[in-house]
Scaffold this motif. Sequence first.
Motif, PDB file in Angstrom:
ATOM      1  N   MET A   1       0.514  -1.576  -0.227  1.00 31.88           N
ATOM      2  CA  MET A   1      -0.069   0.032   0.124  1.00 31.88           C
ATOM      3  C   MET A   1       0.915   1.119  -0.161  1.00 31.88           C
ATOM      4  O   MET A   1       0.721   2.587  -0.805  1.00 31.88           O
ATOM      5  N   ARG A   2       2.151   0.717   0.687  1.00 30.28           N
ATOM      6  CA  ARG A   2       3.040   2.473   0.635  1.00 30.28           C
ATOM      7  C   ARG A   2       3.347   2.132  -1.243  1.00 30.28           C
ATOM      8  O   ARG A   2       3.144   3.967  -1.326  1.00 30.28           O
ATOM      9  N   GLU A   3       3.763   1.733  -1.214  1.00 31.44           N
ATOM     10  CA  GLU A   3       4.218   1.658  -3.103  1.00 31.44           C
ATOM     11  C   GLU A   3       3.123   2.179  -3.796  1.00 31.44           C
ATOM     12  O   GLU A   3       3.149   3.244  -4.943  1.00 31.44           O
TER      13      GLU A   3
ATOM     14  N   CYS B   1       0.112   7.329  -6.181  1.00 29.19           N
ATOM     15  CA  CYS B   1      -1.094   7.807  -6.576  1.00 29.19           C
ATOM     16  C   CYS B   1      -0.714   9.145  -6.159  1.00 29.19           C
ATOM     17  O   CYS B   1      -0.925  10.024  -6.765  1.00 29.19           O
ATOM     18  N   LEU B   2       0.496   9.214  -5.776  1.00 29.60           N
ATOM     19  CA  LEU B   2       1.141  10.367  -5.036  1.00 29.60           C
ATOM     20  C   LEU B   2       1.300  11.722  -6.433  1.00 29.60           C
ATOM     21  O   LEU B   2       1.446  12.615  -6.361  1.00 29.60           O
TER      22      LEU B   2
ATOM     23  N   ALA C   1      -8.162  15.395   0.305  1.00 27.93           N
ATOM     24  CA  ALA C   1      -9.415  14.516   0.450  1.00 27.93           C
ATOM     25  C   ALA C   1      -8.801  12.867  -0.716  1.00 27.93           C
ATOM     26  O   ALA C   1      -9.675  12.208  -0.294  1.00 27.93           O
ATOM     27  N   TRP C   2      -7.992  13.654  -1.802  1.00 22.96           N
ATOM     28  CA  TRP C   2      -7.307  12.645  -3.300  1.00 22.96           C
ATOM     29  C   TRP C   2      -7.071  11.619  -2.745  1.00 22.96           C
ATOM     30  O   TRP C   2      -7.437  11.000  -2.305  1.00 22.96           O
ATOM     31  N   LEU C   3      -6.211  11.639  -1.635  1.00 24.05           N
ATOM     32  CA  LEU C   3      -4.946  10.374  -1.339  1.00 24.05           C
ATOM     33  C   LEU C   3      -5.682   9.660  -0.105  1.00 24.05           C
ATOM     34  O   LEU C   3      -5.828   8.782  -0.205  1.00 24.05           O
ATOM     35  N   GLU C   4      -6.353   9.788   0.484  1.00 21.07           N
ATOM     36  CA  GLU C   4      -7.802   9.729   1.114  1.00 21.07           C
ATOM     37  C   GLU C   4      -8.808   8.321   0.453  1.00 21.07           C
ATOM     38  O   GLU C   4      -9.026   7.378   0.726  1.00 21.07           O
ATOM     39  N   ARG C   5      -9.179   9.140  -0.296  1.00 19.99           N
ATOM     40  CA  ARG C   5      -9.836   8.418  -1.272  1.00 19.99           C
ATOM     41  C   ARG C   5      -9.700   7.469  -1.855  1.00 19.99           C
ATOM     42  O   ARG C   5     -10.312   6.426  -2.446  1.00 19.99           O
TER      43      ARG C   5
ATOM     44  N   GLU D   1     -10.246   3.332  -1.495  1.00 23.67           N
ATOM     45  CA  GLU D   1     -10.517   2.256  -3.193  1.00 23.67           C
ATOM     46  C   GLU D   1      -8.843   1.152  -2.873  1.00 23.67           C
ATOM     47  O   GLU D   1      -9.869   0.704  -3.162  1.00 23.67           O
ATOM     48  N   TYR D   2      -7.932   1.473  -2.360  1.00 20.23           N
ATOM     49  CA  TYR D   2      -7.191   0.535  -2.512  1.00 20.23           C
ATOM     50  C   TYR D   2      -7.901  -0.711  -0.999  1.00 20.23           C
ATOM     51  O   TYR D   2      -7.496  -1.667  -1.044  1.00 20.23           O
TER      52      TYR D   2
END
Length: 80
Positions: free
Chosen positions: A43-45, A50-51, A66-70, A74-75
């Motif tokens: 998930m870190r990768e 995603c970043l 918010a974009w990263l939390e979404r 989803e992951y």
Amino acid sequence: MDYFIIVITTVAGLYFHWWIYVRIKRWMDRDLALSLAGDDAAMREHMLACLSQAQASGVRRGDLPAWLERAAAEYRASRQ
């Protein structure tokens, strides 16, 4: 000659402050992505990817959390 030294020192100082400001923003964004991932290496990768995707697509810095939390939600949903 004194003015030249003052100008060079001022420009160098302004550049350094800009450079450190940009680095700190990058570190904060990366830290946010990694904190949402927790201890899961996969998930870190994914969150770092995603970043990168968010930065490439022009997501505003205020909308980034918010974009990263979404993306993290989803992951997690896709892994269950």
